[in-house]
Design a protein around this motif. Structure first.
Motif, PDB file in Angstrom:
ATOM      1  N   ILE A 205     -43.583 -19.000  -6.221  1.00  0.00           N
ATOM      2  CA  ILE A 205     -44.030 -19.940  -7.245  1.00  0.00           C
ATOM      3  C   ILE A 205     -44.117 -19.232  -8.592  1.00  0.00           C
ATOM      4  O   ILE A 205     -43.746 -19.796  -9.635  1.00  0.00           O
ATOM      5  CB  ILE A 205     -45.387 -20.549  -6.844  1.00  0.00           C
ATOM      6  CG1 ILE A 205     -45.210 -21.460  -5.636  1.00  0.00           C
ATOM      7  CG2 ILE A 205     -45.988 -21.344  -8.005  1.00  0.00           C
ATOM      8  CD1 ILE A 205     -46.517 -21.960  -5.057  1.00  0.00           C
ATOM      9  N   ARG A 206     -44.602 -17.991  -8.583  1.00  0.00           N
ATOM     10  CA  ARG A 206     -44.651 -17.219  -9.836  1.00  0.00           C
ATOM     11  C   ARG A 206     -43.253 -16.895 -10.327  1.00  0.00           C
ATOM     12  O   ARG A 206     -42.953 -17.013 -11.521  1.00  0.00           O
ATOM     13  CB  ARG A 206     -45.452 -15.940  -9.619  1.00  0.00           C
ATOM     14  CG  ARG A 206     -46.879 -16.163  -9.150  1.00  0.00           C
ATOM     15  CD  ARG A 206     -47.612 -14.842  -9.025  1.00  0.00           C
ATOM     16  NE  ARG A 206     -48.933 -15.002  -8.429  1.00  0.00           N
ATOM     17  CZ  ARG A 206     -49.206 -14.785  -7.160  1.00  0.00           C
ATOM     18  NH1 ARG A 206     -48.250 -14.382  -6.340  1.00  0.00           N
ATOM     19  NH2 ARG A 206     -50.430 -14.952  -6.695  1.00  0.00           N
ATOM     20  N   GLN A 207     -42.384 -16.460  -9.408  1.00  0.00           N
ATOM     21  CA  GLN A 207     -41.041 -16.073  -9.807  1.00  0.00           C
ATOM     22  C   GLN A 207     -40.198 -17.272 -10.227  1.00  0.00           C
ATOM     23  O   GLN A 207     -39.341 -17.160 -11.095  1.00  0.00           O
ATOM     24  CB  GLN A 207     -40.359 -15.326  -8.664  1.00  0.00           C
ATOM     25  CG  GLN A 207     -40.964 -13.963  -8.368  1.00  0.00           C
ATOM     26  CD  GLN A 207     -40.249 -13.249  -7.241  1.00  0.00           C
ATOM     27  OE1 GLN A 207     -39.665 -13.874  -6.362  1.00  0.00           O
ATOM     28  NE2 GLN A 207     -40.302 -11.930  -7.259  1.00  0.00           N
ATOM     29  N   ALA A 208     -40.452 -18.432  -9.616  1.00  0.00           N
ATOM     30  CA  ALA A 208     -39.667 -19.620  -9.951  1.00  0.00           C
ATOM     31  C   ALA A 208     -39.873 -20.025 -11.398  1.00  0.00           C
ATOM     32  O   ALA A 208     -38.962 -20.590 -12.030  1.00  0.00           O
ATOM     33  CB  ALA A 208     -40.052 -20.769  -9.028  1.00  0.00           C
ATOM     34  N   THR A 209     -41.051 -19.753 -11.935  1.00  0.00           N
ATOM     35  CA  THR A 209     -41.297 -20.062 -13.349  1.00  0.00           C
ATOM     36  C   THR A 209     -40.389 -19.238 -14.251  1.00  0.00           C
ATOM     37  O   THR A 209     -39.803 -19.765 -15.209  1.00  0.00           O
ATOM     38  CB  THR A 209     -42.770 -19.791 -13.687  1.00  0.00           C
ATOM     39  OG1 THR A 209     -43.607 -20.537 -12.804  1.00  0.00           O
ATOM     40  CG2 THR A 209     -43.068 -20.191 -15.121  1.00  0.00           C
ATOM     41  N   LEU A 210     -40.258 -17.960 -13.955  1.00  0.00           N
ATOM     42  CA  LEU A 210     -39.377 -17.104 -14.748  1.00  0.00           C
ATOM     43  C   LEU A 210     -37.913 -17.451 -14.520  1.00  0.00           C
ATOM     44  O   LEU A 210     -37.104 -17.420 -15.454  1.00  0.00           O
ATOM     45  CB  LEU A 210     -39.632 -15.633 -14.389  1.00  0.00           C
ATOM     46  CG  LEU A 210     -41.058 -15.124 -14.648  1.00  0.00           C
ATOM     47  CD1 LEU A 210     -41.199 -13.681 -14.185  1.00  0.00           C
ATOM     48  CD2 LEU A 210     -41.412 -15.239 -16.116  1.00  0.00           C
ATOM     49  N   ILE A 211     -37.570 -17.797 -13.283  1.00  0.00           N
ATOM     50  CA  ILE A 211     -36.184 -18.169 -12.989  1.00  0.00           C
ATOM     51  C   ILE A 211     -35.802 -19.446 -13.735  1.00  0.00           C
ATOM     52  O   ILE A 211     -34.666 -19.600 -14.189  1.00  0.00           O
ATOM     53  CB  ILE A 211     -36.002 -18.337 -11.464  1.00  0.00           C
ATOM     54  CG1 ILE A 211     -36.115 -16.975 -10.782  1.00  0.00           C
ATOM     55  CG2 ILE A 211     -34.657 -18.976 -11.133  1.00  0.00           C
ATOM     56  CD1 ILE A 211     -36.095 -17.055  -9.280  1.00  0.00           C
ATOM     57  N   GLY A 212     -36.772 -20.362 -13.859  1.00  0.00           N
ATOM     58  CA  GLY A 212     -36.492 -21.605 -14.572  1.00  0.00           C
ATOM     59  C   GLY A 212     -36.091 -21.379 -16.022  1.00  0.00           C
ATOM     60  O   GLY A 212     -35.326 -22.160 -16.592  1.00  0.00           O
ATOM     61  N   ILE A 213     -36.614 -20.307 -16.634  1.00  0.00           N
ATOM     62  CA  ILE A 213     -36.214 -19.978 -18.011  1.00  0.00           C
ATOM     63  C   ILE A 213     -34.737 -19.609 -18.053  1.00  0.00           C
ATOM     64  O   ILE A 213     -34.010 -19.969 -18.989  1.00  0.00           O
ATOM     65  CB  ILE A 213     -37.088 -18.836 -18.558  1.00  0.00           C
ATOM     66  CG1 ILE A 213     -38.554 -19.272 -18.603  1.00  0.00           C
ATOM     67  CG2 ILE A 213     -36.623 -18.402 -19.946  1.00  0.00           C
ATOM     68  CD1 ILE A 213     -39.506 -18.176 -19.027  1.00  0.00           C
ATOM     69  N   LEU A 214     -34.255 -18.907 -17.016  1.00  0.00           N
ATOM     70  CA  LEU A 214     -32.848 -18.502 -16.964  1.00  0.00           C
ATOM     71  C   LEU A 214     -31.939 -19.656 -16.568  1.00  0.00           C
ATOM     72  O   LEU A 214     -30.845 -19.813 -17.123  1.00  0.00           O
ATOM     73  CB  LEU A 214     -32.671 -17.347 -15.973  1.00  0.00           C
ATOM     74  CG  LEU A 214     -33.353 -16.017 -16.320  1.00  0.00           C
ATOM     75  CD1 LEU A 214     -33.201 -15.036 -15.172  1.00  0.00           C
ATOM     76  CD2 LEU A 214     -32.769 -15.437 -17.596  1.00  0.00           C
ATOM     77  N   THR A 215     -32.397 -20.465 -15.608  1.00  0.00           N
ATOM     78  CA  THR A 215     -31.532 -21.513 -15.068  1.00  0.00           C
ATOM     79  C   THR A 215     -31.664 -22.843 -15.801  1.00  0.00           C
ATOM     80  O   THR A 215     -30.890 -23.768 -15.536  1.00  0.00           O
ATOM     81  CB  THR A 215     -31.847 -21.733 -13.581  1.00  0.00           C
ATOM     82  OG1 THR A 215     -33.230 -22.124 -13.444  1.00  0.00           O
ATOM     83  CG2 THR A 215     -31.623 -20.455 -12.788  1.00  0.00           C
TER      84      THR A 215
END
Length: 261
Positions: A205-215
């Protein structure tokens, strides 16, 4: 003899501290980092955050959109983790020293787990962007690959630690391989496996937030959009919503751990 042992221990500690200090100073010199300016800018940064980074009435009107994106991020994280856990379990069975079939299958399983575990989720996101572009599938597969590598390794260690004695007992009675897996490995290791899955969901859940910035998807994309458009009030509301969800998920997972362990 005892004095010599403690003297050597203090000497080793001093050497490690001196080495760490030299590495830190070398990094400061190479990067030309101004330590005085860095420390003196902390109060100014805090003052700016207090005066700008807070949700106002206009930001609250965007709360439904933020919650929808946050729910999408949450569901993608859970889906990627659970599916990865299923694949990781089978690879852990093959790679475990207790239940592994040995030979090339165990070696290949461990090698695949090590490969996927050592590639960061952000790196997976950039690799998958080439194939899937900025979409939900990019974030899903990035979380899936990262979770698969970590969970495979964690499951292997859990199976080896918990199931060793019971597996040997069933083997002595002449039980088949699948009977050992069903009646020994799964019942004895399932609490630890569930605990690892819950931990991975929290992490994703924490990492998905950062991934959302990239994707360009999920709540991470909303934060990036608001922040780049200087809409700091809405960006702060995104951060508060993410923190609240993380605390809720952690509280639920801690409760489940207390029940099953």
């Amino acid at each position: 003899m005892q004095d010599r042992f403690f003297l050597r221990k203090r000497l080793n500690t001093s050497l490690y501290c001196a080495l760490l200090f030299l590495i830190t100073m070398a990094a400061i010199i190479i990067t030309q980092y101004d330590m005085v300016k860095g420390f003196t800018s902390i109060p100014k940064a805090a003052e700016w955050a207090v005066s700008n980074f807070y949700p106002n009435a206009r930001a609250m009107t965007r709360l439904p959109n933020i919650l929808d994106s946050l729910m999408e991020t949450l569901l993608v994280s859970i889906a990627a983790t659970t599916v990865a856990a299923i694949f990781a379990f089978f690879f852990a069975i093959l790679g475990s020293t207790t239940t592994g079939v040995g030979g090339v299958f165990s070696l290949l399983s461990r090698w695949i787990a090590t490969l996927f575990r050592n590639i960061d989720v952000a790196a997976w996101s950039m690799i998958l962007l080439i194939s899937f572009g900025q979409s939900v599938m990019t974030g899903y597969f990035a979380l899936f690959f990262g979770s698969f590598g970590f969970l495979t390794r964690a499951f292997m260690e859990s199976i080896d630690e918990v199931s060793n004695s019971s597996v040997e007992a069933l083997r002595a009675t002449g039980a088949s391989y699948f009977s050992i897996i069903v009646h020994s490995v799964i019942p004895s290791s399932i609490p630890q496996l569930i605990s690892w899955i819950l931990f991975m969901i929290e992490t994703n859940i924490r990492q998905a937030t950062l991934i959302g910035i990239l994707t360009g998807t999920g709540v991470g994309f909303l934060f990036s959009l608001y922040y780049k458009s200087l809409n700091y009030s809405s960006a702060s509301l995104v951060v508060i919503a993410i923190i609240a969800v993380i605390f809720i998920i952690e509280a639920v997972s801690n409760y489940v751990r207390r029940v099953i362990l």
